[in-house]
Design an enzyme around this catalytic site. Structure first.
Site, mmCIF file in Angstrom:
data_model
loop_
_atom_site.group_PDB
_atom_site.id
_atom_site.type_symbol
_atom_site.label_atom_id
_atom_site.label_comp_id
_atom_site.label_asym_id
_atom_site.label_seq_id
_atom_site.Cartn_x
_atom_site.Cartn_y
_atom_site.Cartn_z
ATOM 1 N N TYR A 46 8.514 12.071 13.336
ATOM 2 C CA TYR A 46 7.103 11.583 13.193
ATOM 3 C C TYR A 46 6.299 12.014 12.004
ATOM 4 O O TYR A 46 5.721 11.477 11.114
ATOM 5 C CB TYR A 46 6.248 11.398 14.124
ATOM 6 C CG TYR A 46 7.026 10.279 15.422
ATOM 7 C CD1 TYR A 46 6.845 8.937 15.252
ATOM 8 C CD2 TYR A 46 7.761 10.865 16.283
ATOM 9 C CE1 TYR A 46 7.391 8.023 16.472
ATOM 10 C CE2 TYR A 46 8.290 9.908 17.181
ATOM 11 C CZ TYR A 46 8.345 8.658 17.184
ATOM 12 O OH TYR A 46 8.997 7.907 18.237
ATOM 13 N N ASP B 48 0.241 11.801 24.903
ATOM 14 C CA ASP B 48 1.189 11.152 23.653
ATOM 15 C C ASP B 48 1.652 12.258 23.161
ATOM 16 O O ASP B 48 1.316 13.269 22.803
ATOM 17 C CB ASP B 48 0.588 10.377 22.754
ATOM 18 C CG ASP B 48 1.559 9.446 21.789
ATOM 19 O OD1 ASP B 48 2.112 10.194 20.813
ATOM 20 O OD2 ASP B 48 2.006 8.583 22.049
ATOM 21 N N ARG C 40 -7.640 0.416 29.577
ATOM 22 C CA ARG C 40 -7.565 0.491 28.165
ATOM 23 C C ARG C 40 -8.569 -0.309 27.377
ATOM 24 O O ARG C 40 -9.115 0.158 26.403
ATOM 25 C CB ARG C 40 -6.122 0.027 27.960
ATOM 26 C CG ARG C 40 -5.469 -0.162 26.584
ATOM 27 C CD ARG C 40 -5.562 0.982 25.724
ATOM 28 N NE ARG C 40 -4.985 0.717 24.322
ATOM 29 C CZ ARG C 40 -5.698 0.066 23.369
ATOM 30 N NH1 ARG C 40 -6.896 -0.101 23.376
ATOM 31 N NH2 ARG C 40 -5.024 -0.229 22.354
#
Length: 345
Positions: A153, A74, A37
């Site tokens: 969302y 995601d 990451r």
């Protein structure tokens, strides 16, 4: 070719000890993830870099020998790939430019989804090639968010709420909301089929916020779109099983299981597995549902809960998993202790 236990279970056959993987297994509790990451620089850079995203997907397989490798991505990559602006606020999660009317909906570009999401499909191909090269028993799982959860969302522009604005919009302007759900249903099918073409062996639909809805709204905005996605996938890729995860569905889980056509049903942490076993068809696989917090706690509490879950599921098709994603503070030694217990049956 080596038999893959998850595929066997999703065909309706019990396997014991059960196969095991964990939601969010590729992520923040692993030091190797933190290093990757940092190399990527941002979450979106990581998701859209096929080399690094494939590495992250494979890390828990190397460390733990998991029976499932779930694509590192995601659920918001579908609206992102259709042109909705997406960014991450450090420490606060995703942000999107809200879509609340037909003009905002018309600005989406579903025809460009496959091209925009091409790096994600390349990640799937890289992971599948690595698993095949190792002759691994690990099944590659692709996924998408279910239309209702993704719509939450897209409308509110962020997470971390009870999505009251979205739920009220579904009542006050059902024509607009139905149009949004249709766009997401079609886009999800396209997105998932592209993952299958790239090498995904199982698909999973995450409906993280389905439990916020009343029964009538649940049937309209969760069950009906999910069933439509499943029908389209079954027509185009009949050999690919699908797992549905309607989080916090409670007793609506039985309706979801009987009406969506899934091969597997994910149980959340709050679900009583014995109730699920009694109310879901015996040939349908159940997946779940150990509390991530008991995994973080470890010790006798972890052993007690894991043994209880195994006892409740013995004799039916079952995939051992968590009831939600693994917590970032979870000690690695707790995961290895759990895996020893599960693999001992």
């Amino acid at each position: 070719m080596i038999a893959k236990p998850i595929l066997t279970v999703l065909s309706g056959q019990p396997v014991w000890p059960p196969p095991v993987w964990m939601m969010r297994q590729a992520g923040r509790h692993l030091p190797e993830y933190k290093a990757t990451r940092a190399e990527a620089g941002s979450f979106l850079n990581l998701v859209t870099n096929p080399e690094l995203a494939a590495e992250v997907t494979l890390q828990p397989v190397r460390r733990y020998g998991m029976d499932g490798a779930i694509l590192f991505s995601d659920i918001l990559m579908v609206p992102w790939a259709m042109g909705q602006k997406l960014w991450m606020e450090e420490g606060e999660g995703p942000r999107l430019t809200p879509i609340t009317d037909m003009a905002g909906l018309a600005a989406l570009r579903p025809g460009e989804l496959r091209a925009a999401a091409a790096p994600i499909f390349e990640t799937v191909s890289r992971v599948r090639a690595a698993l095949d090269e190792a002759n691994s028993k690990t099944t590659l799982i692709g996924f998408a968010g279910s239309p209702f959860t993704v719509a939450c969302y897209m409308v509110e522009g962020r997470g971390g709420s009870d999505f009251a604005r979205v739920r009220q919009l579904a009542y006050s302007d059902p024509q607009f909301f139905a149009r949004l759900i249709r766009v997401l249903t079609d886009a999800s099918v396209d997105y998932l089929l592209a993952q299958v073409e790239a090498g995904a062996e199982v698909l999973m639909l995450f409906d993280s916020w389905s439990g916020l809805l009343s029964p009538s709204q649940f049937r309209r905005w969760v069950i009906d779109p999910t069933a439509a996605i499943r029908r389209a996938l079954a027509q185009a890729a009949p050999h690919i099983p699908v797992i549905g995860f309607p989080r916090l569905a409670g007793p609506m889980l039985a309706d979801y299981a009987s009406r969506t056509g899934m091969q597997g049903i994910g149980m959340d942490t709050a679900m009583d597995p014995r109730w699920a076993a009694a109310n879901v068809a015996p040939e349908m696989a159940l997946q779940g549902n150990l509390d991530p917090l008991v995994l973080m706690t470890g010790g006798i509490a972890l052993e007690t809960e894991a043994r209880s879950l195994l006892s409740a599921m013995r004799g039916r098709p079952f995939i051992f998993n968590l009831g939600h994603g693994i917590e970032k503070e979870t000690p690695i030694e707790h995961v290895t202790a759990l895996l020893r217990l599960v693999r001992g049956g």
